[in-house]
Design an enzyme around this catalytic site. Sequence first.
Site, mmCIF file in Angstrom:
data_model
loop_
_atom_site.group_PDB
_atom_site.id
_atom_site.type_symbol
_atom_site.label_atom_id
_atom_site.label_comp_id
_atom_site.label_asym_id
_atom_site.label_seq_id
_atom_site.Cartn_x
_atom_site.Cartn_y
_atom_site.Cartn_z
ATOM 1 N N SER A 158 -15.496 42.640 -16.840
ATOM 2 C CA SER A 158 -14.065 42.896 -16.938
ATOM 3 C C SER A 158 -13.292 42.055 -15.907
ATOM 4 O O SER A 158 -13.357 40.834 -15.951
ATOM 5 C CB SER A 158 -13.812 44.397 -16.776
ATOM 6 O OG SER A 158 -12.497 44.733 -17.087
ATOM 7 N N ASP B 1 -14.610 47.341 -27.925
ATOM 8 C CA ASP B 1 -13.803 47.370 -26.694
ATOM 9 C C ASP B 1 -12.362 47.733 -27.033
ATOM 10 O O ASP B 1 -11.680 47.008 -27.767
ATOM 11 C CB ASP B 1 -13.870 46.000 -26.006
ATOM 12 C CG ASP B 1 -13.359 46.036 -24.581
ATOM 13 O OD1 ASP B 1 -12.453 46.834 -24.280
ATOM 14 O OD2 ASP B 1 -13.863 45.253 -23.753
ATOM 15 N N HIS C 173 -15.386 49.343 -23.902
ATOM 16 C CA HIS C 173 -15.167 48.669 -22.610
ATOM 17 C C HIS C 173 -16.028 49.255 -21.504
ATOM 18 O O HIS C 173 -16.466 48.534 -20.615
ATOM 19 C CB HIS C 173 -13.695 48.739 -22.210
ATOM 20 C CG HIS C 173 -13.362 47.800 -21.097
ATOM 21 N ND1 HIS C 173 -13.209 46.433 -21.289
ATOM 22 C CD2 HIS C 173 -13.199 47.993 -19.773
ATOM 23 C CE1 HIS C 173 -12.959 45.845 -20.140
ATOM 24 N NE2 HIS C 173 -12.947 46.773 -19.195
#
Length: 293
Positions: free
Chosen positions: A166, A241, A271
């Site tokens: 991320s 995600d 995610h």
Amino acid sequence: MASSLWAYARLPFYLGSSLAAFAGGGLYYYQNEIIYPRNLPPGARTEVPRPSQFGLDNAEELMIPTPDGETISGFLVRPDNSAKARPVTIISFHGNAGNAGHRLPIARILANDLLCTTLMVEYRGYGLSTGNPTEKGLAIDAQTALDYVRSRDDLKSNKIVIYGQSLGGAVSIDLVAKNKGTGDIKGLILENTFLSIAKMIPSVMPVARYLTPLCHEYWRSEDMMPQITDMPVLFISGLQDEIVPPAHMKQLFRLCKSKIVVWKELPNGDHNNSVTEPGYFEFIDSFISAHVA
């Protein structure tokens, strides 16, 4: 494996829920609090899990000074079976919430299953590190971690792999691009990262899309990615995600100019749980075996 990572997997990515503050006109002045929610979950600045809590006896707790006067914390985790350890050091950069201690279950797998020495780095303002997070500051922290590994006699001969999840993916791309041609970084692993902060805002909160010109934290990975040409790159994309659109990862994949670029998908990965999905660490293991070690 999945059960050992459950607590980590439920550590949320807070950008989406925090973006409501953008609509209140606080984007320019408060965006660092929104983009870098280092106090979430509650206690994240003081309650930092330690290696011993995860049975990691071959580990060091580090406090590393940065060139601009801050001190970043971290954990260096070595394989328990040193005789079988690969000559590989993975430097890991995490997402935008929590602390490095929350990711120690990942370090345990990287060290004891994949047999790689692993440095879990903490950003300034997170966990036990000093300072306040900014894009410029996190870039300094990343370079400091890399230079630390380079400086240690017991690590300097290892091949270095940079691994980012991320926000950590953006940190990793920036670091690798700025160290192009040094020769000691042998691989880059990216999971569920984004093109830029500005392009994330319309995805997670469309009402705030007109406020993106006020953003002063950029993380323009889409501009840095084409500069990476001299090492293998692994992309791991969770196709469910809900925070970073998988299209961002696919576009970064297309922008990558390296000769060896590997794309792996997790059909059920969102995610926060991609790291617990079947195949995740097998992808990393195969990548290191084929292209690094």
